[in-house]
Enzyme design. Structure first.
Site, short mmCIF file in Angstrom:
data_model
loop_
_atom_site.label_atom_id
_atom_site.label_comp_id
_atom_site.label_asym_id
_atom_site.label_seq_id
_atom_site.Cartn_x
_atom_site.Cartn_y
_atom_site.Cartn_z
N LYS A 1 48.85 34.40 -8.71
CA LYS A 1 47.48 34.56 -8.20
C LYS A 1 47.11 36.04 -8.16
O LYS A 1 46.02 36.44 -8.56
CB LYS A 1 47.36 33.93 -6.80
N GLN B 1 48.88 30.45 1.57
CA GLN B 1 49.74 29.68 0.67
C GLN B 1 50.50 28.61 1.46
O GLN B 1 51.15 28.91 2.45
CB GLN B 1 50.72 30.63 -0.02
N ASP C 1 40.24 27.75 -1.13
CA ASP C 1 41.03 26.57 -1.46
C ASP C 1 40.18 25.30 -1.40
O ASP C 1 40.60 24.24 -1.85
CB ASP C 1 42.20 26.42 -0.47
#
Ligand code: NAP
Length: 282
Positions: free
Chosen positions: A53, A97, A120
């Site tokens: 990422k 995460q 997200d």
């Protein structure tokens, strides 16, 4: 013969496009979009995902930061960091995460991220608002829709079958397909006659996590097949939920594994960050 939907190439094109967009954003609005990723603990797979990422965020020119916190971080400490980032006007996207260590309540963490920075896409989906209300969609489901659209085929009016009703992929992708006016069927482990249902589907999105459970004989000729699954086959080789060798000759379009949905997921995270930024600066 199915045409291959090359996720890797499509993602590469998107990165080029987004890099130019970011340059223009800086000129127009005086700052670049900012993405902060928080990782708690040492989970090796998570470390790899976060590094990917970070690399791709840098590639398109985002102001990107990774906050690494030790395994023993308390929930309050993590929530305090999220609160600080929520208030920081240079941060457009926050991603925690997952998984977080067991002593931390994942749902409390997800809920703490400001909805307008939730790259997200948990907030939008959980509230049932989806794209209509301006919240971004989760990355993998958004990647699936993007890949279907690159075929040039319409989604509206088509029968789309989603195999799997997981919270991260199956359910949200079904909602996105509904938003695109598909007629949606969701199959799961208790579904009877999966083959029969699949043979009537113009689009199949497989998000199960079982190697090759969709075979060529279950596929309607010309169907678009999007394979989200990441599995190992009997020889230890990476494979999807769709038996590529038997399905590809029947399909109209098909994503490979690897090289299909996977590379698109991070590209969509960056896209989500840009979309959040645009809501902040406009
Ligand atoms: P999940 O939450 O465990 O969901 C799996 C779903 O599959 C469940 O709804 C389950 O049904 C259903 N299922 C299990 N056996 C089935 C069967 N025989 N027939 C039909 N449905 C069946 O998994 P997930 O998080 O959605 O992940 C699914 C796969 O996608 C995994 O391989 C994962 O690694 C992969 N993935 C890939 C990406 C990417 O970027 N490419 C991103 C996320 C996930 P029940 O609900 O009835 O148990």
């Amino acid at each position: 013969m199915g045409k291959i939907i090359d996720g890797k190439a499509i993602a590469a094109g998107l990165y080029d496009q987004m890099r130019q967009e970011v340059e223009q954003m800086e000129v127009q609005y005086g700052r670049r979009p900012g993405l902060t990723v928080i990782i708690v603990g040492e989970d090796p797979a998570s470390q790899v995902y976060v590094r990917n990422k970070e690399v791709n965020a840098k590639k398109v020119g985002l102001v990107s930061e990774v906050i690494r916190m030790p395994e023993q971080t308390t929930q309050d400490e993590l929530l305090a960091v999220i609160a600080r980032l929520n208030a920081d006007t240079t941060v457009d996207g926050i991603l925690v995460q997952l998984p977080v260590p067991k002593h931390i309540d994942k749902d409390a963490v997800i809920a703490a991220v400001a909805p307008d920075k939730d790259v997200d896409g948990f907030f939008g989906m959980k509230s049932g608002f989806t794209l209509k209300h301006g919240y971004v969609a989760p990355c993998t489901p958004r990647a699936c829709i993007h890949l279907i659209k690159t075929t040039g085929e319409t989604i509206e009016g088509k029968h789309a079958l989603v195999v799997g009703r997981g919270e991260l992929v199956g359910k949200p992708v079904a909602t996105l397909l509904l938003n695109e006016n598909a007629t949606v069927t969701i199959a799961h482990s208790r579904t009877r006659n999966l083959g029969e249902i699949a043979r009537t589907a113009d689009i199949i999105i497989a998000a199960v996590g079982k190697p090759k459970i969709i075979t060529g004989e279950m596929v309607k000729p010309g169907a678009i097949l999007i394979d989200v699954g990441i599995n190992r086959d009997e020889n230890g080789k990476l494979c999807g939920d769709i038996a590529f060798d038997s399905a590809e000759p029947v399909a109209g379009w098909i994503t490979p594994v690897p090289g299909g949905v996977g590379p698109m997921t991070i590209a969509m995270l960056i896209r989500n960050t840009l979309d959040c930024y645009l809501k902040h600066v406009k």
